[in-house]
Design a protein around this motif. Structure first.
Motif, PDB file in Angstrom:
ATOM      1  N   ASN A 479       4.007  13.325 -13.296  1.00 14.31           N
ATOM      2  CA  ASN A 479       5.141  13.088 -12.412  1.00 14.31           C
ATOM      3  C   ASN A 479       5.187  11.616 -12.030  1.00 14.31           C
ATOM      4  O   ASN A 479       4.193  11.048 -11.573  1.00 14.31           O
ATOM      5  N   LEU A 480       6.347  10.989 -12.190  1.00  8.69           N
ATOM      6  CA  LEU A 480       6.472   9.567 -11.875  1.00  8.69           C
ATOM      7  C   LEU A 480       6.402   9.303 -10.376  1.00  8.69           C
ATOM      8  O   LEU A 480       6.028   8.220  -9.944  1.00  8.69           O
ATOM      9  N   GLY A 481       6.778  10.280  -9.575  1.00  7.69           N
ATOM     10  CA  GLY A 481       6.714  10.114  -8.129  1.00  7.69           C
ATOM     11  C   GLY A 481       7.662   9.044  -7.631  1.00  7.69           C
ATOM     12  O   GLY A 481       8.672   8.732  -8.257  1.00  7.69           O
ATOM     13  N   LYS A 482       7.314   8.430  -6.517  1.00  8.44           N
ATOM     14  CA  LYS A 482       8.137   7.399  -5.904  1.00  8.44           C
ATOM     15  C   LYS A 482       7.382   6.082  -5.920  1.00  8.44           C
ATOM     16  O   LYS A 482       6.186   6.040  -5.638  1.00  8.44           O
ATOM     17  N   ARG A 483       8.072   5.013  -6.281  1.00  8.68           N
ATOM     18  CA  ARG A 483       7.428   3.715  -6.287  1.00  8.68           C
ATOM     19  C   ARG A 483       7.050   3.294  -4.864  1.00  8.68           C
ATOM     20  O   ARG A 483       7.737   3.638  -3.901  1.00  8.68           O
ATOM     21  N   PRO A 484       5.938   2.552  -4.680  1.00 12.76           N
ATOM     22  CA  PRO A 484       5.551   2.112  -3.334  1.00 12.76           C
ATOM     23  C   PRO A 484       6.617   1.224  -2.703  1.00 12.76           C
ATOM     24  O   PRO A 484       7.382   0.552  -3.405  1.00 12.76           O
ATOM     25  N   LYS A 485       6.649   1.220  -1.399  1.00 11.95           N
ATOM     26  CA  LYS A 485       7.601   0.371  -0.679  1.00 11.95           C
ATOM     27  C   LYS A 485       7.339  -1.095  -0.998  1.00 11.95           C
ATOM     28  O   LYS A 485       8.272  -1.875  -1.217  1.00 11.95           O
ATOM     29  N   ASP A 487       5.827  -2.894  -3.821  1.00  9.68           N
ATOM     30  CA  ASP A 487       5.446  -2.539  -5.192  1.00  9.68           C
ATOM     31  C   ASP A 487       4.796  -3.746  -5.873  1.00  9.68           C
ATOM     32  O   ASP A 487       5.445  -4.485  -6.605  1.00  9.68           O
ATOM     33  N   LYS A 488       3.495  -3.949  -5.625  1.00 11.81           N
ATOM     34  CA  LYS A 488       2.806  -5.147  -6.087  1.00 11.81           C
ATOM     35  C   LYS A 488       1.449  -4.790  -6.684  1.00 11.81           C
ATOM     36  O   LYS A 488       1.012  -3.642  -6.643  1.00 11.81           O
ATOM     37  N   HIS A 489       0.771  -5.823  -7.210  1.00 11.14           N
ATOM     38  CA  HIS A 489      -0.608  -5.676  -7.698  1.00 11.14           C
ATOM     39  C   HIS A 489      -1.544  -6.034  -6.540  1.00 11.14           C
ATOM     40  O   HIS A 489      -1.816  -7.205  -6.291  1.00 11.14           O
ATOM     41  N   HIS A 490      -2.024  -5.030  -5.839  1.00 11.40           N
ATOM     42  CA  HIS A 490      -2.748  -5.265  -4.595  1.00 11.40           C
ATOM     43  C   HIS A 490      -4.256  -5.412  -4.809  1.00 11.40           C
ATOM     44  O   HIS A 490      -4.831  -4.841  -5.733  1.00 11.40           O
ATOM     45  N   PHE A 491      -4.863  -6.163  -3.901  1.00 14.37           N
ATOM     46  CA  PHE A 491      -6.319  -6.183  -3.796  1.00 14.37           C
ATOM     47  C   PHE A 491      -6.804  -4.780  -3.465  1.00 14.37           C
ATOM     48  O   PHE A 491      -6.231  -4.092  -2.620  1.00 14.37           O
ATOM     49  N   ASN A 492      -7.875  -4.343  -4.120  1.00 17.00           N
ATOM     50  CA  ASN A 492      -8.397  -3.001  -3.919  1.00 17.00           C
ATOM     51  C   ASN A 492      -9.844  -3.108  -3.437  1.00 17.00           C
ATOM     52  O   ASN A 492     -10.723  -3.527  -4.185  1.00 17.00           O
ATOM     53  N   LEU A 493     -10.060  -2.760  -2.178  1.00 17.35           N
ATOM     54  CA  LEU A 493     -11.397  -2.914  -1.597  1.00 17.35           C
ATOM     55  C   LEU A 493     -12.414  -2.028  -2.295  1.00 17.35           C
ATOM     56  O   LEU A 493     -13.567  -2.444  -2.514  1.00 17.35           O
ATOM     57  N   GLU A 526      -8.390   0.108   7.116  1.00  8.48           N
ATOM     58  CA  GLU A 526      -7.171   0.805   6.710  1.00  8.48           C
ATOM     59  C   GLU A 526      -6.383  -0.087   5.747  1.00  8.48           C
ATOM     60  O   GLU A 526      -6.192  -1.275   6.008  1.00  8.48           O
ATOM     61  N   ASP A 527      -5.937   0.494   4.660  1.00  7.45           N
ATOM     62  CA  ASP A 527      -5.159  -0.247   3.659  1.00  7.45           C
ATOM     63  C   ASP A 527      -3.681   0.108   3.805  1.00  7.45           C
ATOM     64  O   ASP A 527      -3.262   1.200   3.456  1.00  7.45           O
ATOM     65  N   ARG A 528      -2.896  -0.826   4.333  1.00  8.15           N
ATOM     66  CA  ARG A 528      -1.451  -0.630   4.458  1.00  8.15           C
ATOM     67  C   ARG A 528      -0.682  -1.562   3.522  1.00  8.15           C
ATOM     68  O   ARG A 528       0.503  -1.797   3.718  1.00  8.15           O
ATOM     69  N   SER A 529      -1.360  -2.103   2.528  1.00 12.95           N
ATOM     70  CA  SER A 529      -0.747  -3.134   1.685  1.00 12.95           C
ATOM     71  C   SER A 529       0.452  -2.613   0.892  1.00 12.95           C
ATOM     72  O   SER A 529       1.354  -3.383   0.561  1.00 12.95           O
ATOM     73  N   ALA A 530       0.470  -1.328   0.579  1.00 11.69           N
ATOM     74  CA  ALA A 530       1.596  -0.776  -0.175  1.00 11.69           C
ATOM     75  C   ALA A 530       2.780  -0.444   0.718  1.00 11.69           C
ATOM     76  O   ALA A 530       3.825  -0.021   0.229  1.00 11.69           O
ATOM     77  N   HIS A 531       2.632  -0.681   2.031  1.00 14.97           N
ATOM     78  CA  HIS A 531       3.682  -0.278   2.967  1.00 14.97           C
ATOM     79  C   HIS A 531       4.139  -1.392   3.907  1.00 14.97           C
ATOM     80  O   HIS A 531       5.252  -1.335   4.418  1.00 14.97           O
ATOM     81  N   GLU A 532       3.280  -2.392   4.136  1.00 18.00           N
ATOM     82  CA  GLU A 532       3.608  -3.390   5.149  1.00 18.00           C
ATOM     83  C   GLU A 532       3.354  -4.808   4.646  1.00 18.00           C
ATOM     84  O   GLU A 532       2.358  -5.076   3.964  1.00 18.00           O
ATOM     85  N   ILE A 533       4.271  -5.713   5.011  1.00 18.97           N
ATOM     86  CA  ILE A 533       4.109  -7.148   4.795  1.00 18.97           C
ATOM     87  C   ILE A 533       3.881  -7.791   6.155  1.00 18.97           C
ATOM     88  O   ILE A 533       4.624  -7.537   7.101  1.00 18.97           O
ATOM     89  N   ILE A 534       2.866  -8.616   6.268  1.00 16.28           N
ATOM     90  CA  ILE A 534       2.499  -9.154   7.578  1.00 16.28           C
ATOM     91  C   ILE A 534       3.313 -10.405   7.891  1.00 16.28           C
ATOM     92  O   ILE A 534       3.311 -11.375   7.128  1.00 16.28           O
ATOM     93  N   PRO A 535       4.044 -10.418   9.011  1.00 17.62           N
ATOM     94  CA  PRO A 535       4.840 -11.588   9.386  1.00 17.62           C
ATOM     95  C   PRO A 535       4.000 -12.622  10.123  1.00 17.62           C
ATOM     96  O   PRO A 535       2.879 -12.347  10.572  1.00 17.62           O
ATOM     97  N   ALA A 536       4.556 -13.815  10.287  1.00 14.91           N
ATOM     98  CA  ALA A 536       3.834 -14.907  10.932  1.00 14.91           C
ATOM     99  C   ALA A 536       3.509 -14.602  12.382  1.00 14.91           C
ATOM    100  O   ALA A 536       2.490 -15.080  12.911  1.00 14.91           O
ATOM    101  N   ASP A 537       4.360 -13.817  13.051  1.00 16.17           N
ATOM    102  CA  ASP A 537       4.123 -13.586  14.483  1.00 16.17           C
ATOM    103  C   ASP A 537       2.961 -12.636  14.746  1.00 16.17           C
ATOM    104  O   ASP A 537       2.602 -12.405  15.900  1.00 16.17           O
ATOM    105  N   GLU A 538       2.338 -12.089  13.714  1.00 14.70           N
ATOM    106  CA  GLU A 538       1.136 -11.288  13.899  1.00 14.70           C
ATOM    107  C   GLU A 538      -0.143 -12.084  13.617  1.00 14.70           C
ATOM    108  O   GLU A 538      -1.243 -11.542  13.668  1.00 14.70           O
TER     109      GLU A 538
END
Length: 648
Positions: A479-485, A487-493, A526-538
């Motif tokens: 099943n192809l499922g749904k692409r991540p929000k 959609d990048k090549h992320h660092f994997n701990l 916690e790995d939120r890399s597939a869901h969140e981009i961190i802005p400068a104000d954080e």
């Protein structure tokens, strides 16, 4: 030593509040700082995607290879940092040398360091890593053969990137291309002074050496049928590019032989056929293609007495070929580039526009082509234009005037050449794609690159990677499922822990709950890399000092020197400079081991993990028996890696 007044005025870094503003966020200190052990919130280490990577269409782990270059993330014992950075970068993009030179770098526009003083020179470090990969002759690894074969139609950036990703997964890959050499628009659409041919060919060869079969001078749909490919291969990827330039939609444009498209012009130049232009060249556009056409015309120049067979339109249209000896008498051409948009809003990269101006291209903005004026022989002799208001849209009544010309080039857009497979195309001359880059209604057919929608080279590379993931799932009947929000090549701990020999133990549930002392889980991460981009104000931007960007030297010729100047313009950084520039990266969304949280924790609750357990992303942890939830560690974390979320 006191700071000088000039430094105080020009070398400011970050200011959270401007003069006159009140600190509303901290109006009530008790709401922000919890006392003693009354807070239920403790730190969690959260991996998010930095905006540079979020802005990169090919999804490179930019923060990752910058952290490797600067020495924070360590390579395995059997690998030097240069190769390790190369491997991390090319997980997403197999063309680092090319892209480090020509990518307009949306990653740099998105860089959070812009909120401090200036973006990190990501392209310049990529340029260094790519050239190091070529000089050190790094090779790509091939996956174990799985017996499946994929046909790739088109040998440009999308097709070759797909071949690279397929071979890594163990698929057979055959590239069909209708040109004499591979490269697509990287070779036939971009001049060699921007993509040196030894660099481009070196990166192409590294892919074909993975065992990619290549069929050149082969037009799928003519020389081989689509039906035959469907029979011989398990899947087909269409990466045919857009080789039809859009003509000017105005009267007279279709009737004159000396009205060309930018695509045809650049292809004739890049394959060596076009060596001269006319005296007065007008280019209509505003994007990178129009800049390339204008800059090439300035370099080629013209000859005062030209034979009919040597007119550039006859060369571009394939009627004849230039005599190389005639170039000895050439003179500079007058080149004008017309844009509907104001110069500041042109689609072309700003530095390319500035280089063209330095090279003597006359850019006239806020004009709209109205009509091609023909002479008594049916040749274009002038272009009638109308001035536009500052918005680049509203006509100025009564402002029409004629621009004399000998050659007119339209660089206003591109479409596909779909002869032999027209049924795949849509009404706009492209091929439709779903979110997985499948061709709708055509099982086993996938698509990537400009034929989906003309955009950047890096966009084509990113689409190819997603398409290969989809092909992999399709051929495994998954099943192809749904692409991540995101959609990048992320660092994997977890992969990093495995690489360092620190993989967690298998889970065995015993009497106690929680993960704080367990060895079968990564503590408070916690790995939120597939869901969140961190802005400068954080981020805690006050941590970062003013550090000017190290800029590459560019050998851009002046208008007096541009004739015949085909040397590479951009000069790469040295190793020392590349590492120094990489060190400006703020590592947004990932710990870069600054020790702030350890130093400022009033309870000594935050501690460095033992050295024999330490790896990238696992530098600090929290003793929850000591933590009082005071928030200080999160407040002083420069990268936004710490959230006060444990307990929510």
């Amino acid at each position: 030593m006191a700071t000088s007044q000039d430094d105080m005025n020009t070398k400011l870094t970050f200011r959270l509040y401007k003069d006159g503003e009140t600190n509303e966020d901290w109006a009530s200190w008790s709401d922000k700082i919890f006392k003693e052990d009354t807070s239920h919130k403790c730190p969690t280490y959260v991996h998010r995607t930095p905006p540079c990577q979020g802005s990169c269409p090919s999804g490179e782990d930019i923060r990752g290879w910058l952290d490797i270059a600067r020495g924070i993330e360590k390579p395995p014992e059997d690998m030097d940092w240069q190769e390790y950075a190369f491997r991390r970068l090319t997980n997403a993009n197999p063309f680092p040398s090319v892209m480090g030179r020509v990518c307009p770098a949306p990653c740099q526009d998105g860089c959070n360091r812009n909120e401090v003083e200036d973006y990190v020179g990501i392209n310049s470090v990529e340029h260094f890593i790519g050239d190091t990969g070529l000089s050190n002759k790094y090779k790509f690894e091939v996956g174990e053969d799985n017996g499946k074969k994929v046909a790739i139609v088109g040998g440009g950036p999308a097709g070759l990137a797909a071949a690279f990703q397929l071979r890594r997964k163990g698929y057979g890959a055959t590239v069909f291309d209708n040109h004499a050499t591979l490269g697509g628009m990287m070779k036939y659409g971009i001049p060699g002074y921007r993509t040196p041919r030894d660099v481009l060919d070196g990166e192409i060869d590294r892919i074909t050496e993975m065992g990619v079969d290549v069929k050149l001078n082969t037009w799928v749909g003519k020389d081989v049928t689509v039906e035959q490919l469907e029979k011989d291969y398990d899947a087909i990827l269409w990466a045919v590019g857009t080789w039809t330039g859009r003509k000017l939609p105005i009267p007279g444009a279709d009737n004159a032989q000396n009205v060309l498209t930018g695509v045809d012009f650049l292809e004739a130049f890049n394959d060596g056929r076009l060596q001269l232009v006319s005296e007065k060249v007008v280019v209509v556009g505003g994007g990178d293609t129009s800049i390339d056409v204008a800059s090439v015309a300035r370099r080629l120049g013209h000859i005062s007495e030209i034979n009919e067979k040597d007119r550039p339109e006859n060369i571009v249209l394939g009627h004849t070929a230039h005599d190389v000896a005639s170039s000895a008498t050439r003179q500079g051409a007058q080149v004008m580039l017309l844009s509907r948009s104001p110069v500041k809003d042109m689609a072309a990269a700003e530095h390319e526009v500035n280089d063209a101006l330095r090279e003597g291209v006359d850019i006239v903005d806020r004009v709209n082509p109205m009509e091609v004026i023909l002479d008594d022989k049916g040749r274009a002799k002038a272009l009638r234009v109308q001035k536009l208001e500052d918005d680049g849209k509203t006509p100025v009544e009564g402002s029409e005037y004629d621009i004399e010309l000998d050659l007119l080039v339209s660089a206003i857009g591109q479409g596909g050449k779909l002869e032999g497979f027209e049924e795949l195309g849509n009404e706009r001359g492209f091929i439709d794609a779903d979110q997985h880059y499948q061709v709708p209604g055509k099982p086993g057919h996938f698509v990537a690159g400009d034929i989906v929608r003309p955009h950047l080279l890096t966009t084509a590379i990113g689409q190819a990677s997603i398409a290969v993931d989809s092909i992999d799932h399709y051929l495994k009947a998954e099943n192809l499922g749904k692409r991540p929000k995101v959609d990048k090549h992320h660092f994997n701990l977890l992969n990093k822990l495995r690489e360092a020999g620190l993989e967690p133990n298998d889970y065995t549930h015993e009497s106690e709950w929680g993960t704080a002392a367990a060895e079968w889980a990564v503590h408070n991460y916690e790995d939120r890399s597939a869901h969140e981009i961190i802005p400068a104000d954080e981020l805690f931007l006050g941590h970062f000092h003013y550090t000017p960007r190290l800029k590459r030297h560019e050998d851009v010729p002046s208008s007096d020197d541009v004739l015949g100047h085909f040397q590479e313009r951009v000069k790469g950084l040295s190793e020392e400079q590349a590492r120094e520039e990489a060190d400006r990266c703020m590592s947004c969304g990932m710990c870069f081991e600054c020790d702030n949280c350890v130093i400022y924790c009033p309870q000594d609750a935050v501690y460095r993990v033992p050295k024999n357990q330490h790896t990238m992303g696992r530098y600090v942890a929290t003793d929850y028996s000591r933590c009082i939830g005071c928030h200080i560690c999160a407040d002083v974390c420069p990268t936004g890696y710490i959230d006060m979320a444990m307990g929510e």
